[in-house]
Write an enzyme that holds these catalytic residues in place. Structure first.
Site, PDB file in Angstrom:
ATOM      1  N   TYR A 179      49.369  42.737  43.720  1.00  0.00           N
ATOM      2  CA  TYR A 179      49.388  41.337  44.143  1.00  0.00           C
ATOM      3  C   TYR A 179      50.127  40.388  43.200  1.00  0.00           C
ATOM      4  O   TYR A 179      50.201  39.207  43.463  1.00  0.00           O
ATOM      5  CB  TYR A 179      47.962  40.822  44.374  1.00  0.00           C
ATOM      6  CG  TYR A 179      47.000  41.028  43.214  1.00  0.00           C
ATOM      7  CD1 TYR A 179      47.005  40.172  42.119  1.00  0.00           C
ATOM      8  CD2 TYR A 179      46.078  42.085  43.231  1.00  0.00           C
ATOM      9  CE1 TYR A 179      46.116  40.360  41.065  1.00  0.00           C
ATOM     10  CE2 TYR A 179      45.192  42.279  42.179  1.00  0.00           C
ATOM     11  CZ  TYR A 179      45.213  41.414  41.105  1.00  0.00           C
ATOM     12  OH  TYR A 179      44.348  41.600  40.062  1.00  0.00           O
ATOM     13  N   HIS A 238      41.497  42.440  36.683  1.00  0.00           N
ATOM     14  CA  HIS A 238      40.220  41.731  36.784  1.00  0.00           C
ATOM     15  C   HIS A 238      39.134  42.547  36.095  1.00  0.00           C
ATOM     16  O   HIS A 238      38.407  42.075  35.232  1.00  0.00           O
ATOM     17  CB  HIS A 238      39.862  41.488  38.250  1.00  0.00           C
ATOM     18  CG  HIS A 238      38.426  41.137  38.469  1.00  0.00           C
ATOM     19  ND1 HIS A 238      37.878  39.964  38.012  1.00  0.00           N
ATOM     20  CD2 HIS A 238      37.402  41.814  39.083  1.00  0.00           C
ATOM     21  CE1 HIS A 238      36.584  39.921  38.346  1.00  0.00           C
ATOM     22  NE2 HIS A 238      36.280  41.028  38.980  1.00  0.00           N
ATOM     23  N   ARG A 279      45.282  36.022  32.600  1.00  0.00           N
ATOM     24  CA  ARG A 279      44.603  37.311  32.548  1.00  0.00           C
ATOM     25  C   ARG A 279      45.667  38.400  32.465  1.00  0.00           C
ATOM     26  O   ARG A 279      46.260  38.765  33.475  1.00  0.00           O
ATOM     27  CB  ARG A 279      43.729  37.482  33.798  1.00  0.00           C
ATOM     28  CG  ARG A 279      42.681  38.580  33.686  1.00  0.00           C
ATOM     29  CD  ARG A 279      42.115  38.906  35.043  1.00  0.00           C
ATOM     30  NE  ARG A 279      43.071  39.676  35.816  1.00  0.00           N
ATOM     31  CZ  ARG A 279      43.167  39.667  37.146  1.00  0.00           C
ATOM     32  NH1 ARG A 279      42.350  38.941  37.862  1.00  0.00           N
ATOM     33  NH2 ARG A 279      44.083  40.391  37.767  1.00  0.00           N
TER      34      ARG A 279
END
Lengths: 326, 391
Positions: free
Chosen positions: B294, B285, B281
């Protein structure tokens, strides 16, 4: 043709009839095949309709309901059996988030003609999770319809009508009545529409509302009250979502008093909603507050205590007396 | 030979699968390397006509443009949120183009590339994210179900739909125009959901014609794949009793070939397959997410070198399968698509307030009609007033 049948037999006959009338009707659930279900409601159906139409499923309730969603999208009319009320919760997400919303979110393009049969209520001396009354949780959910049968004849007709409905129906069956009483079925008559309530005993002093297993209790209470000179009007609600308030309001306008009885916890149960609606719409007819009789707001107790927990004839009569005391 | 650990509980998984799966491991099926070199696989391979290769390129460029425009529209306040697919174009186009018209797809909320392949109007993908509808395409018109937000729930729907196909007699007949299968899309995060695992069990038990297509993009919002699984996801299939394969999800050729083979298995009546499309990805998100909190930019930089579109472009150019005019025309088409999306999105009307009462049931109930009528009367009471609602 008339014959005497139990509720279990009525449901079995109704399922059979629905399967004969529409090849798209499928039955799926745990142990519904050879065993005929733990309560034998689907007895003999797999033998006659085959394993493709009466499907023994893996032991996973969300899987049962979720795959039934896919079958419905493919054009089938699945009738799924949840083995016991307390086991419906693993499927709760599929029922509330998927089944209930599919027609709405697709703007009517995807129909969800599914029936979810749930044996509900207590009184059979079962271990925990086998005696629950989860109806309010489904009646609270837009997109679902919720009905409860109380007797063999209604079982026969209502299951067929629920299967014929293009909307998803939570179909609650009072498990302690399955094999209890027999009634005369005449399958040549025209049944009442599914989403209607019904006055099952006329009276003048207090209106008592019940559904499912409590109808029998309330009818016995009405008989006992009559011997004391009190006239109870009893309504079998039959449909919990949508509610059919017409007969209820008519009755309460005459009696001025109402008592709602159910096995489910009283807090935020069906009685709370019905009470609110009666109060909103018959305020000036009321001689007493609408009273509720139900399971206490404690988890369903060990079965040796269930006679204390479940509303019985005397607790119904107590509520009736309380209503008449105003 | 795998060394048996002293415990006697089978092989040491750390040794079997290695300390890291960064490169997808030795089982990764690849037909086009990140450098644009065509390689071959002994079991899974397809001869791709030049036109099909150009088609893949065009599909991926246009899908990326849908994603880029939608992301920009969110930044401009035209969409409330957008679920980005940046980096996953090859996985989706490969899976989407392997379908036949009679096959059926159950997407998550990120399958914009598969929707493109199914012929869903890209503008309609925006409605959900703009808040004007919850999916306005007709699932039956494109055999493409509405997006599903609840993670993994659609895998059960896909399995049930496939069970319906079995009962309709459209599986294993040998007729290529008739035999059909279902693709269930989900992600690495969803692989932890009960519904996905139950779908595996039902599909295996009934031998249902469904391809479980997992885009392992390494991240479930902020949680890395290691939080979801201690073994490669494709290996899980064996435990459920059907085959699993890991394909380079940034390789459109391999993804197409693997999906096509899995679909054919399903259509032939040989049951489910788990395809793990190993990808990354590249974006957040969704547009509300901040991946810098993160994950390391090093990882993202490394995956940039594996870009799904760049490798096809190199391959096309190096082999003379496409000329400059082709690349220019695709770029022009992408610009036009972008403009269409921008204008179309801004022109999308808000739904009529009264429409929220529609389609709750196949026929409106009396009690809902009463609520609707009451609200309509309430709104009308403001008409003619200096301020107020209405429409």
């Amino acid at each position: 043709m008339t014959q005497k049948i139990t509720l279990a037999k009525g449901l079995n006959m109704g399922l059979r009839k629905a399967m004969e009338n529409d090849p798209k009707v499928l039955i799926m659930g745990e142990d519904v095949g050879k065993l005929g279900g733990v309560f034998r409601i689907t007895d003999g159906l797999q033998k006659d309709f085959g394993e493709d139409r009466v499907i023994d499923s893996p032991l996973a309730e969300s899987g049962i309901v979720g795959t039934a969603v896919g079958m419905a999208l493919r054009g089938y009319r699945p009738v799924v059996e949840i083995q016991f009320d307390g086991f419906v919760y693993p499927a709760y997400d599929q029922i509330v988030c998927q089944v209930a919303k599919m027609h709405f979110r697709s703007q009517g393009k995807s129909k969800m003609p599914m029936v979810i049969r749930i044996p509900f209520g207590g009184g059979i001396g079962a271990v925990e999770h086998h005696s629950e009354s989860p109806e309010a949780q489904f009646a609270h959910t837009p997109g679902l319809k919720v009905v409860a049968c109380s007797n063999p004849v209604d079982g026969y007709w209502m299951i067929q009508q629920a299967i014929a409905s293009d909307d998803p129906v939570i179909f609650l069956e009072p498990k302690r009545q399955y094999h209890a009483d027999k009634a005369e079925l005449d399958d040549t008559v025209t049944p009442d529409p599914l989403f209607t309530s019904r006055v099952v005993r006329t009276g003048t002093d207090v209106t008592v509302l019940a559904y499912g297993p409590m109808v029998k209790t309330v009818m016995r209470a009405a008989e006992a009250a009559a011997s004391e000179g009190k006239s109870l009007e009893v309504i079998d609600l039959r449909t919990l979502s949508p509610l059919d308030m017409g007969p209820v309001l008519d009755s309460v306008r005459r009696t001025g008093r109402a008592v709602v009885a159910h096995e489910a916890h009283v807090n935020l149960g069906m009685g709370a909603e019905i009470s609110a609606r009666i109060t909103e719409q018959c305020f000036y007819s009321l001689e007493a507050p609408v009273l509720r009789v139900g399971g206490f707001d404690a988890p369903y107790p060990p079965s040796r205590l269930e006679e204390n927990y479940l509303p019985d004839l005397d607790r119904v009569l107590d509520a009736v007396d309380h209503s008449l005391s105003f | 030979m795998t060394k048996q650990p002293a415990s006697g509980f089978g092989p040491d998984l750390a040794e079997v699968f290695g300390p890291s799966q960064q490169d997808g491991g030795p089982e990764l099926i690849q037909l086009l390397t990140p450098e644009g070199e065509r390689v071959h696989h002994p079991d899974i391979d397809v001869d791709f006509p030049e036109e099909q290769l150009r088609g893949f390129y065009r599909d991926m460029v246009l899908t990326r443009r849908i994603d880029t425009e939608a992301t920009a529209l969110q930044r401009h306040g035209e969409l409330g949120i957008w679920a980005q697919l940046l980096g996953q174009e090859a996985a989706q186009i490969g899976a989407g183009r392997a379908l036949r018209p009679q096959d059926y797809v159950f997407p998550t909320y990120r399958e914009h590339g598969v929707a493109w392949c199914r012929g869903v109007d890209p503008l309609k993908l925006l409605g959900l994210f703009r808040g004007v509808d919850q999916g306005s395409w007709d699932p039956g018109a494109n055999n493409f179900a509405l997006y599903t937000i609840v993670i993994g729930a659609q895998c059960l729907h896909a399995t049930g739909y496939a069970m319906g196909m079995q009962r309709d007699g459209v599986v294993g007949t040998g007729d290529p125009e008739r035999d059909a299968a279902v693709v269930a899309h989900f992600g690495d995060g969803a692989s932890s959901q009960g519904d996905v695992n139950e779908a595996f069990i039902f599909a295996a038990s009934y031998n249902a014609p469904v391809v479980f297509f997992c885009q392992n993009n390494q991240w479930a919002i902020s949680e890395p794949i290691e939080r979801q699984s201690r073994i490669p996801l494709y290996q899980r299939a064996l435990g459920f009793g059907f085959p699993g394969v890991r394909v380079d999800g940034n390789d459109v050729l391999a993804t197409y070939a693997v999906t096509q083979a899995a679909l054919q298995r399903a259509r032939d009546g040989q049951g489910p397959t788990l395809v793990e499309a190993y990808t990354y990805r590249m974006g957040a998100h969704t547009t509300t997410d901040d991946p810098t909190r993160y994950r390391l930019s090093d990882d993202v930089e490394r995956w940039k070198l594996k870009d799904p579109i760049a490798r096809v472009e190199v391959y096309l150019k190096r082999n003379g399968f496409a000329d400059e005019a082709f690349f220019d025309s695709v770029a022009d088409e992408a610009d036009q698509l972008g403009a269409t999306l921008r204008e179309g999105c801004k022109a999308m009307p808000d739904p009529e307030p009264m429409s929220m009462f529609d389609h709750v049931y196949s026929e409106m109930t009396e009690e809902l009609a009463a609520q609707r009528d009451g609200y309509a009367a309430y709104l009308e009471s403001f008409e003619g007033a200096a301020v107020g609602g209405g429409h």
